[in-house]
Structure formats: structure tokens, C-alpha cells
Design a protein around this motif. Structure first.
Motif, PDB file in Angstrom:
ATOM      1  N   THR A 239       0.837  -1.208   0.000  1.00 46.41           N
ATOM      2  CA  THR A 239       0.000   0.000   0.000  1.00 46.41           C
ATOM      3  C   THR A 239       0.870   1.256   0.000  1.00 46.41           C
ATOM      4  N   THR A 242       1.956   2.274  -3.521  1.00 47.89           N
ATOM      5  CA  THR A 242       0.897   2.292  -4.537  1.00 47.89           C
ATOM      6  C   THR A 242       0.991   3.495  -5.450  1.00 47.89           C
ATOM      7  N   HIS A 269      -1.492  -4.209  -7.849  1.00 47.47           N
ATOM      8  CA  HIS A 269      -2.745  -4.958  -7.698  1.00 47.47           C
ATOM      9  C   HIS A 269      -2.503  -6.472  -7.795  1.00 47.47           C
ATOM     10  N   THR A 270      -1.516  -6.866  -8.597  1.00 44.67           N
ATOM     11  CA  THR A 270      -1.201  -8.295  -8.715  1.00 44.67           C
ATOM     12  C   THR A 270      -0.595  -8.826  -7.428  1.00 44.67           C
ATOM     13  N   LEU A 272      -1.227  -7.741  -4.466  1.00 43.10           N
ATOM     14  CA  LEU A 272      -2.344  -7.878  -3.532  1.00 43.10           C
ATOM     15  C   LEU A 272      -3.188  -9.104  -3.864  1.00 43.10           C
ATOM     16  N   LEU A 273      -3.407  -9.348  -5.148  1.00 46.73           N
ATOM     17  CA  LEU A 273      -4.178 -10.520  -5.555  1.00 46.73           C
ATOM     18  C   LEU A 273      -3.517 -11.809  -5.079  1.00 46.73           C
ATOM     19  N   ASN A 291     -12.230  -7.315  -6.567  1.00 48.25           N
ATOM     20  CA  ASN A 291     -11.733  -5.943  -6.702  1.00 48.25           C
ATOM     21  C   ASN A 291     -10.298  -5.940  -7.233  1.00 48.25           C
ATOM     22  N   ASP A 292      -9.480  -6.877  -6.761  1.00 46.17           N
ATOM     23  CA  ASP A 292      -8.106  -6.990  -7.273  1.00 46.17           C
ATOM     24  C   ASP A 292      -8.113  -7.268  -8.771  1.00 46.17           C
ATOM     25  N   SER A 295      -9.247  -4.281 -10.774  1.00 46.21           N
ATOM     26  CA  SER A 295      -8.212  -3.237 -10.782  1.00 46.21           C
ATOM     27  C   SER A 295      -7.125  -3.564 -11.796  1.00 46.21           C
ATOM     28  N   ILE A 296      -6.737  -4.842 -11.876  1.00 45.21           N
ATOM     29  CA  ILE A 296      -5.749  -5.252 -12.886  1.00 45.21           C
ATOM     30  C   ILE A 296      -6.321  -5.032 -14.282  1.00 45.21           C
ATOM     31  N   THR A 299      -6.153  -1.475 -15.429  1.00 50.26           N
ATOM     32  CA  THR A 299      -4.829  -1.058 -15.899  1.00 50.26           C
ATOM     33  C   THR A 299      -4.559  -1.610 -17.299  1.00 50.26           C
TER      34      THR A 299
END
Length: 381
Positions: A239, A242, A269-270, A272-273, A291-292, A295-296, A299
Motif C-alpha cells: 500500500t 501504490t 494490484h497483482t 495484492l491478488l 476488486n483486485d 483493478s488489474i 490497468t
């Protein structure tokens, strides 16, 4: 240093057709789509003065051209270039390495590693990568105040960390020795901003390595809940990076800067995934996981479908593809992979084939467990 004699008949034939520099430039600008001109020019100029590095890059270029033209008959040209590169590298290593351009020697091994990944020769890839790691950890490059060494370490780290996010390769930039080598290699360079070789912040590199390490630990010890505190620490660190901004020379601001910001966000985001799915063990339908993935995908959508910047996004694209059952999301990701495959990126070919097999299986297993059971080995760089 110059080439003492025409290194082989293969070199003579290719020189008769077109400029070697032009051939190499076409491949290197695809493999390193957002890299600075400084790095690319130095890589090519070093190759023209270092036979084993030149052969390694020619092997990559020949392999790349044949992957782009799938109908083109396969011959022994790339193999001969590779053998000449290895022979030259061994000869250099057998003498005093400090007198034989240690950075260029390691660059030769890195070029062979990268071509191995694109060609799917993962056993050879690991041999070559281990050689580079040994050079970095031995202090061989410590005396060289050469920016080329910085590029070398970033190239190595990006490939090593990508491999380390799988179950089949242990990347270790977080180890004490690698940390020391890292500090030496990056001495005098700024770690702020998004790196143009990796496509994400250098601050994220050791975090990604730890995510891979933690995911493997969780896979081996799924009942070990104490690992969750490690995951929470990593999530806080992710985070914190980010919003890292891309830093590029003034003359190169614009589209490249935007693409670097985008690729960095994709890797955030990856990371976090991978934490949420492989460490926290959340189901793919969980809102946090969804959500992950979204978000990817956001992008990915923000990068033009034909932009070579997509080449840097193989891990994010593959990771999102493994975690979605939505037909429209799968179609977007498959389209991007197909375009990169047509550009001669063999790593996209294997990743795409694996993803299609995973989708067709309709398995309830998490992707990394399924890959392990299928014996599928991937390095997604």
C-alpha cells in the motif's frame, strides 16, 4: 576490443543481409519496451565489442524472428549462435574474470536466460540465472563504477522475481547476500519512481520476492496461520508504494511515463491478488479478490492493445486470468496475450496455452495448485 575474425559463417551470412545493429535493436526494443535509450544503446555498443554477448543477442534475435514467423522453417542458426555465446563465455570465465568485462559476461548469461524463457527451455534458464546470481553475490562487480551494472541487476531481478512468484523457482532478493549485492549494484542510483526495465518501482521488487516466498510457504503449510501476520506486513508495504510516480528523462516524458505508471499499478494490484488468494486463501468470488482482478483489468484496458508495454504485464494478465470466470474478462485478457504472441513473445504463447487449459478444465482448484498437479512449470517474464 574488436572481433578478431569473422566469428563464424553464420555471422558472415547475416552481415551480408542487413546491419547487425538493426537486427539486435528490433529485438531489444521489444523485450525492453519502455527502457531508456541509454540502456539500449549501451547494450548494443557493448555487444559490438564483446563477441560472446553479441552471439547471445543474435541468438535471441534469430529466435524472436522465427517466433514471429511461425511458418518459417526452423534451422540451427540460433543454436549455433547460442553455442558460440556459451563457448565464449566459458573461455572468459576460465581466465581472470576481472580482466574480461564482468558486467558484459553477466549480460551474456542474462540474454541467454531471457531467450531460454521465451523458447521454453526452463532448465537451461535456471542454470544461466544461477550463474548470474553467483556473479552478483560474489562481489565480482563491486569494483565497477559502471551504470551498465545497475541495468544488469534490474534485468536479473525482474526475471528472478517473476519466476519466484511461481511454485517452481525460489527467488531471493530478500536474502542478506542479495541485499548487499543490490546495494552495490544500485549505488548512486535513485530507487524512487517506476523503473523502466522492470515496469514497477524498485521498492516493490523485494516485496514481490517476499510475496512469492510467503505463497510457497502457505502452499506447503496451509494450516500455518502464523504466516498471516507476515502477509499483513507485506500488504502494508505494498500500500505504501501504490502511488509511486514514473520518473523519466524530460525528453521522454509523455506516453512512456503514462505507461510506466500503469504497469506499476498493475503489479501493485497483482501483488495484492497473490496475497489475498494464495496467503489469505480467500475464494476467487470474494469481493476483495474481485476488486483486485477488476483493478488489474482497468490497468490493462488503459494500455493500447497493440502497445509493447503489454509485454511487461504478463504476470498481471496471467494472474487476473487465473482468477476470473467472467467470459468478457477472459476474452480481453486472451486478446492481449494473442497480440503479444504475434509479436514473437514465446512466453505469452505458453502462458496463453496454460490459461486456456486451466479454463477448459473448469477446475475448482486454485491455479497454483492446479499447475503443481499438472506439472506445469512457468516463468512469466
Amino acid at each position: 576490443m574488436s572481433l578478431v575474425a569473422p566469428p563464424s559463417a553464420y555471422m558472415s551470412r547475416i552481415q551480408a543481409k542487413m546491419s547487425i545493429r538493426a537486427i539486435l535493436s528490433e529485438t531489444t526494443t521489444v523485450v525492453f519496451p519502455l527502457a531508456s535509450r541509454t540502456f539500449l544503446d549501451r547494450l548494443l555498443s557493448s555487444a559490438m565489442q564483446t563477441p560472446h554477448l553479441l552471439f547471445a543477442l543474435l541468438a535471441s534475435s534469430d529466435s524472436h524472428a522465427r517466433r514471429r514467423l511461425a511458418s518459417k522453417p526452423v534451422n540451427d542458426t540460433a543454436l549455433n549462435y547460442t553455442n558460440n555465446a556459451i563457448a565464449g563465455l566459458r573461455a572468459a570465465l576460465s581466465n581472470d574474470p576481472n580482466a574480461h568485462q564482468p558486467v558484459e559476461m553477466a549480460m551474456t548469461a542474462m540474454a541467454l536466460c531471457t531467450n531460454d524463457v521465451c523458447d521454453g527451455n526452463l532448465d537451461r534458464f535456471r542454470v544461466h540465472l544461477a550463474g548470474v546470481r553467483g556473479m552478483l553475490m560474489s562481489g565480482l562487480l563491486n569494483s565497477r563504477k559502471d551504470p551498465f551494472a545497475t541495468y544488469l541487476f534490474k534485468w536479473f531481478a525482474a526475471l528472478d522475481v517473476s519466476a519466484g512468484l511461481s511454485l517452481f523457482h525460489k527467488s531471493n532478493p530478500s536474502s542478506k547476500k542479495m541485499n548487499q549485492a543490490w546495494r552495490v549494484a544500485l549505488a548512486g542510483s535513485s530507487e524512487d519512481g517506476v523503473d523502466d526495465i522492470c515496469g514497477y518501482s524498485l521498492d516493490l521488487l523485494p516485496i514481490l520476492a517476499e510475496v512469492g516466498e510467503l505463497a510457497r510457504e502457505r502452499y506447503s503449510h496451509p494450516e500455518e496461520t502464523a504466516l498471516l501476520s507476515w502477509g499483513e506486513t507485506l500488504e502494508s508495504r505494498i500500500t505504501a508504494v501504490t502511488g509511486t510516480a514514473a520518473r523519466y528523462p524530460l525528453e521522454q516524458l509523455g506516453e512512456k511515463e503514462t505507461e510506466l505508471r500503469t504497469t506499476h499499478a498493475a503489479f501493485v494490484h497483482t501483488a495484492l491478488l497473490h496475497l489475498h488468494r494464495r496467503v489469505y486463501l480467500l475464494p476467487k468470488t470474494h469481493p476483495t479478490v474481485r476488486n483486485d482482478v477488476r483493478s488489474i483489468l482497468d490497468t490493462v484496458r488503459s494500455v493500447r492493445s497493440t502497445s509493447t508495454a503489454n509485454i511487461l504485464l504478463l504476470w498481471p494478465i496471467f494472474s487476473a486470468g487465473c482468477e476470473t470466470d467472467e467470459a468478457s474478462e477472459r476474452a480481453l485478457l486472451d486478446e492481449r496475450m494473442a497480440i503479444m504472441q504475434e509479436m514473437g513473445m514465446g512466453n505469452f504463447t505458453r502462458a496463453r496455452d496454460t490459461l486456456k487449459r486451466l479454463w477448459a478444465s473448469e477446475t475448482e482448484l486454485r491455479w497454483d495448485i492446479w499447475l503443481a498437479e499438472q506439472g506445469v512449470d512457468l516463468v512469466l517474464f
